[in-house]
Design a protein around this motif. Structure first.
Motif, PDB file in Angstrom:
ATOM      1  N   VAL A 187       0.872  -1.175   0.000  1.00  0.00           N
ATOM      2  CA  VAL A 187       0.000   0.000   0.000  1.00  0.00           C
ATOM      3  C   VAL A 187       0.905   1.219   0.000  1.00  0.00           C
ATOM      4  O   VAL A 187       1.529   1.551   1.004  1.00  0.00           O
ATOM      5  CB  VAL A 187      -0.945   0.005   1.207  1.00  0.00           C
ATOM      6  CG1 VAL A 187      -1.821   1.248   1.196  1.00  0.00           C
ATOM      7  CG2 VAL A 187      -1.806  -1.257   1.226  1.00  0.00           C
ATOM      8  N   VAL A 188       1.019   1.878  -1.154  1.00  0.00           N
ATOM      9  CA  VAL A 188       2.020   2.931  -1.308  1.00  0.00           C
ATOM     10  C   VAL A 188       1.540   4.283  -0.812  1.00  0.00           C
ATOM     11  O   VAL A 188       2.350   5.125  -0.422  1.00  0.00           O
ATOM     12  CB  VAL A 188       2.479   3.026  -2.783  1.00  0.00           C
ATOM     13  CG1 VAL A 188       3.223   1.760  -3.174  1.00  0.00           C
ATOM     14  CG2 VAL A 188       1.309   3.232  -3.725  1.00  0.00           C
ATOM     15  N   LYS A 189       0.237   4.513  -0.834  1.00  0.00           N
ATOM     16  CA  LYS A 189      -0.287   5.761  -0.277  1.00  0.00           C
ATOM     17  C   LYS A 189      -1.767   5.586   0.026  1.00  0.00           C
ATOM     18  O   LYS A 189      -2.446   4.759  -0.585  1.00  0.00           O
ATOM     19  CB  LYS A 189      -0.073   6.939  -1.228  1.00  0.00           C
ATOM     20  CG  LYS A 189      -0.729   6.794  -2.592  1.00  0.00           C
ATOM     21  CD  LYS A 189      -0.423   7.999  -3.470  1.00  0.00           C
ATOM     22  CE  LYS A 189      -1.002   7.840  -4.874  1.00  0.00           C
ATOM     23  NZ  LYS A 189      -0.704   8.993  -5.736  1.00  0.00           N
ATOM     24  N   ALA A 190      -2.238   6.357   0.988  1.00  0.00           N
ATOM     25  CA  ALA A 190      -3.637   6.256   1.397  1.00  0.00           C
ATOM     26  C   ALA A 190      -4.135   7.621   1.833  1.00  0.00           C
ATOM     27  O   ALA A 190      -3.372   8.440   2.337  1.00  0.00           O
ATOM     28  CB  ALA A 190      -3.793   5.242   2.532  1.00  0.00           C
ATOM     29  N   ASN A 191      -5.412   7.852   1.613  1.00  0.00           N
ATOM     30  CA  ASN A 191      -6.010   9.086   2.090  1.00  0.00           C
ATOM     31  C   ASN A 191      -7.492   8.873   2.326  1.00  0.00           C
ATOM     32  O   ASN A 191      -8.095   7.915   1.825  1.00  0.00           O
ATOM     33  CB  ASN A 191      -5.774  10.246   1.103  1.00  0.00           C
ATOM     34  CG  ASN A 191      -6.381   9.977  -0.259  1.00  0.00           C
ATOM     35  OD1 ASN A 191      -7.595  10.065  -0.436  1.00  0.00           O
ATOM     36  ND2 ASN A 191      -5.551   9.641  -1.242  1.00  0.00           N
ATOM     37  N   VAL A 192      -8.078   9.764   3.098  1.00  0.00           N
ATOM     38  CA  VAL A 192      -9.492   9.705   3.450  1.00  0.00           C
ATOM     39  C   VAL A 192     -10.119  11.052   3.127  1.00  0.00           C
ATOM     40  O   VAL A 192      -9.545  12.104   3.411  1.00  0.00           O
ATOM     41  CB  VAL A 192      -9.684   9.382   4.947  1.00  0.00           C
ATOM     42  CG1 VAL A 192     -11.165   9.356   5.306  1.00  0.00           C
ATOM     43  CG2 VAL A 192      -9.022   8.061   5.303  1.00  0.00           C
ATOM     44  N   PHE A 193     -11.302  11.016   2.516  1.00  0.00           N
ATOM     45  CA  PHE A 193     -12.012  12.265   2.273  1.00  0.00           C
ATOM     46  C   PHE A 193     -13.490  12.047   2.528  1.00  0.00           C
ATOM     47  O   PHE A 193     -14.010  10.933   2.469  1.00  0.00           O
ATOM     48  CB  PHE A 193     -11.769  12.794   0.849  1.00  0.00           C
ATOM     49  CG  PHE A 193     -12.298  11.908  -0.253  1.00  0.00           C
ATOM     50  CD1 PHE A 193     -13.558  12.111  -0.796  1.00  0.00           C
ATOM     51  CD2 PHE A 193     -11.517  10.872  -0.757  1.00  0.00           C
ATOM     52  CE1 PHE A 193     -14.039  11.305  -1.801  1.00  0.00           C
ATOM     53  CE2 PHE A 193     -11.988  10.061  -1.777  1.00  0.00           C
ATOM     54  CZ  PHE A 193     -13.249  10.270  -2.310  1.00  0.00           C
ATOM     55  N   LEU A 194     -14.183  13.137   2.835  1.00  0.00           N
ATOM     56  CA  LEU A 194     -15.598  13.103   3.172  1.00  0.00           C
ATOM     57  C   LEU A 194     -16.410  13.851   2.138  1.00  0.00           C
ATOM     58  O   LEU A 194     -15.969  14.861   1.597  1.00  0.00           O
ATOM     59  CB  LEU A 194     -15.836  13.726   4.550  1.00  0.00           C
ATOM     60  CG  LEU A 194     -15.212  13.021   5.761  1.00  0.00           C
ATOM     61  CD1 LEU A 194     -15.367  13.896   7.002  1.00  0.00           C
ATOM     62  CD2 LEU A 194     -15.856  11.673   5.990  1.00  0.00           C
ATOM     63  N   ASP A 195     -17.603  13.337   1.848  1.00  0.00           N
ATOM     64  CA  ASP A 195     -18.580  14.077   1.059  1.00  0.00           C
ATOM     65  C   ASP A 195     -19.967  13.678   1.546  1.00  0.00           C
ATOM     66  O   ASP A 195     -20.117  13.052   2.599  1.00  0.00           O
ATOM     67  CB  ASP A 195     -18.398  13.839  -0.450  1.00  0.00           C
ATOM     68  CG  ASP A 195     -18.572  12.379  -0.851  1.00  0.00           C
ATOM     69  OD1 ASP A 195     -19.132  11.600  -0.056  1.00  0.00           O
ATOM     70  OD2 ASP A 195     -18.151  12.015  -1.960  1.00  0.00           O
ATOM     71  N   SER A 196     -20.981  14.019   0.803  1.00  0.00           N
ATOM     72  CA  SER A 196     -22.350  13.772   1.259  1.00  0.00           C
ATOM     73  C   SER A 196     -22.671  12.287   1.374  1.00  0.00           C
ATOM     74  O   SER A 196     -23.589  11.899   2.100  1.00  0.00           O
ATOM     75  CB  SER A 196     -23.343  14.431   0.289  1.00  0.00           C
ATOM     76  OG  SER A 196     -23.175  13.930  -1.032  1.00  0.00           O
ATOM     77  N   SER A 197     -21.933  11.438   0.661  1.00  0.00           N
ATOM     78  CA  SER A 197     -22.198  10.000   0.710  1.00  0.00           C
ATOM     79  C   SER A 197     -21.456   9.304   1.844  1.00  0.00           C
ATOM     80  O   SER A 197     -21.653   8.115   2.072  1.00  0.00           O
ATOM     81  CB  SER A 197     -21.831   9.343  -0.627  1.00  0.00           C
ATOM     82  OG  SER A 197     -20.459   9.482  -0.903  1.00  0.00           O
ATOM     83  N   GLY A 198     -20.570  10.008   2.536  1.00  0.00           N
ATOM     84  CA  GLY A 198     -19.875   9.429   3.668  1.00  0.00           C
ATOM     85  C   GLY A 198     -18.374   9.544   3.572  1.00  0.00           C
ATOM     86  O   GLY A 198     -17.827  10.390   2.850  1.00  0.00           O
ATOM     87  N   LYS A 199     -17.699   8.674   4.316  1.00  0.00           N
ATOM     88  CA  LYS A 199     -16.240   8.669   4.378  1.00  0.00           C
ATOM     89  C   LYS A 199     -15.689   7.724   3.310  1.00  0.00           C
ATOM     90  O   LYS A 199     -16.043   6.558   3.250  1.00  0.00           O
ATOM     91  CB  LYS A 199     -15.773   8.227   5.757  1.00  0.00           C
ATOM     92  CG  LYS A 199     -14.255   8.188   5.921  1.00  0.00           C
ATOM     93  CD  LYS A 199     -13.860   7.562   7.254  1.00  0.00           C
ATOM     94  CE  LYS A 199     -14.370   8.387   8.419  1.00  0.00           C
ATOM     95  NZ  LYS A 199     -13.935   7.814   9.723  1.00  0.00           N
ATOM     96  N   HIS A 200     -14.776   8.234   2.497  1.00  0.00           N
ATOM     97  CA  HIS A 200     -14.156   7.441   1.438  1.00  0.00           C
ATOM     98  C   HIS A 200     -12.699   7.156   1.807  1.00  0.00           C
ATOM     99  O   HIS A 200     -11.920   8.078   2.021  1.00  0.00           O
ATOM    100  CB  HIS A 200     -14.200   8.184   0.094  1.00  0.00           C
ATOM    101  CG  HIS A 200     -15.582   8.524  -0.360  1.00  0.00           C
ATOM    102  ND1 HIS A 200     -16.257   7.796  -1.308  1.00  0.00           N
ATOM    103  CD2 HIS A 200     -16.426   9.524   0.018  1.00  0.00           C
ATOM    104  CE1 HIS A 200     -17.453   8.331  -1.521  1.00  0.00           C
ATOM    105  NE2 HIS A 200     -17.580   9.381  -0.713  1.00  0.00           N
ATOM    106  N   ASN A 201     -12.365   5.891   1.895  1.00  0.00           N
ATOM    107  CA  ASN A 201     -10.986   5.482   2.143  1.00  0.00           C
ATOM    108  C   ASN A 201     -10.371   5.051   0.822  1.00  0.00           C
ATOM    109  O   ASN A 201     -10.829   4.084   0.198  1.00  0.00           O
ATOM    110  CB  ASN A 201     -10.934   4.326   3.147  1.00  0.00           C
ATOM    111  CG  ASN A 201     -11.355   4.741   4.540  1.00  0.00           C
ATOM    112  OD1 ASN A 201     -10.534   4.972   5.408  1.00  0.00           O
ATOM    113  ND2 ASN A 201     -12.665   4.845   4.758  1.00  0.00           N
ATOM    114  N   ARG A 202      -9.350   5.739   0.392  1.00  0.00           N
ATOM    115  CA  ARG A 202      -8.731   5.453  -0.907  1.00  0.00           C
ATOM    116  C   ARG A 202      -7.245   5.171  -0.709  1.00  0.00           C
ATOM    117  O   ARG A 202      -6.559   5.906  -0.015  1.00  0.00           O
ATOM    118  CB  ARG A 202      -8.915   6.632  -1.862  1.00  0.00           C
ATOM    119  CG  ARG A 202      -8.293   6.424  -3.243  1.00  0.00           C
ATOM    120  CD  ARG A 202      -8.519   7.644  -4.114  1.00  0.00           C
ATOM    121  NE  ARG A 202      -9.928   7.845  -4.403  1.00  0.00           N
ATOM    122  CZ  ARG A 202     -10.411   8.931  -5.005  1.00  0.00           C
ATOM    123  NH1 ARG A 202      -9.592   9.932  -5.321  1.00  0.00           N
ATOM    124  NH2 ARG A 202     -11.708   9.034  -5.242  1.00  0.00           N
TER     125      ARG A 202
END
Length: 291
Positions: free
Chosen positions: A125-140
């Motif tokens: 897993v070389v990089k990871a980030n989390v972002f929020l929008d109206s549909s919820g929390k996205h883990n990428r």
């Protein structure tokens, strides 16, 4: 910019550098997904003629131990609406890595258990980030193979990644079991309603420039679907390039860039692929299922 991964080509007419796939269909034993071995041997992707692939070794997908209890009715004690779990495997957005995105409302944590399970599959897993929008929390997060440092281009390993993520999602969020088709395979509680595959299946193909076409398939999800779709397409000597495989609750939504001898698919070939996929994905009749 969509960058094609190593072509999933088939047949004797391809001159692209690729690999030979000799493996068994994905299976489940006692609720654990297993997969066969991949042999990098020749310059074409030669699928075996029989419907069942020969298996040499079997490898179990690691599953994290559950730290969450579930009540007898399959709920986790929460009264709010359970969101639809979404797992996206994206081969288009990054030319150097396979991008995975997981969404389950605002219930997902850091997913360290999932990352560790992927590492046990020989992945980084070389990089990871989390972002929020109206549909919820996205883990990428972005994934590469540990042995090559490159993105994952093996359909069986991509399916193993998908099932590993879903397995861990069910382990740590048992309430998602009834929301996922995989809940019937290795979840705590199976879905309350089954999707009618004949109604749920939608297939469309359109040109995406002179050199390739874009194939969309939406159907009822099940284990091993990604591998089976690629095999059906490549059995017709159609090359499968980059794409995206989305798991949305009980449904799977796929997008593949496809071509025939380096060109976009002509209308008759589009019809052949559409008919083949519909035949393969359709609900079997009682007579067929009895044999």
């Amino acid at each position: 910019m969509a960058v094609a991964m190593a072509s999933w080509t088939s047949g004797l007419h391809s001159n692209r550098s690729s690999w030979t796939l000799k493996s068994s269909e994905p299976r489940f034993a006692n609720g654990v997904f297993t997969k066969g071995s991949i042999a990098f041997q020749t310059k074409c992707f030669c699928l075996l003629q029989s419907r069942r692939w020969c298996s040499s070794t079997m490898k179990s997908i690691p599953r994290a131990s559950s730290a969450t209890s579930v009540q007898e009715d399959g709920s986790n004690g929460e009264t709010d609406t359970i969101p639809t779990p979404i797992v996206i495997i994206d081969q288009d957005s990054d030319e150097d890595a396979t991008v995975v995105e997981i969404t389950f409302g605002d219930r997902l944590g850091a997913l360290l258990d999932t990352m560790n399970a992927l590492k046990n599959l020989g992945l980084n897993v070389v990089k990871a980030n989390v972002f929020l929008d109206s549909s919820g929390k996205h883990n990428r997060f972005s994934i590469t193979r540990a042995d090559t440092g490159r993105k994952v281009d093996d359909p069986e390993l991509l399916e193993a990644i998908r099932l590993t993520i879903i397995s861990n999602l069910i382990e740590y969020h048992p309430e998602s079991s009834a929301q996922l088709a995989m809940g019937a395979a290795f979840g705590v509680v199976p879905p309350k309603q089954e999707v009618d595959v004949d109604v749920a299946t939608h297939i469309s193909i359109r040109d995406d420039g002179p050199d390739r076409s874009l194939l969309y398939v939406e159907t009822a999800d099940r284990p091993g679907l990604l591998v089976d779709l690629v095999k059906i397409i490549t059995d017709i000597n159609v090359a499968v390039g980059s794409g995206e495989f989305d798991t949305e609750g009980l449904l799977a939504k796929t997008k593949f860039h496809v071509s025939y001898r380096g060109k976009a698919l002509i209308k008759p070939l589009q019809q052949v692929i559409s008919n083949s996929l519909r035949y393969f994905l359709r609900r079997p009749t009682t007579e067929e299922a009895s044999f």
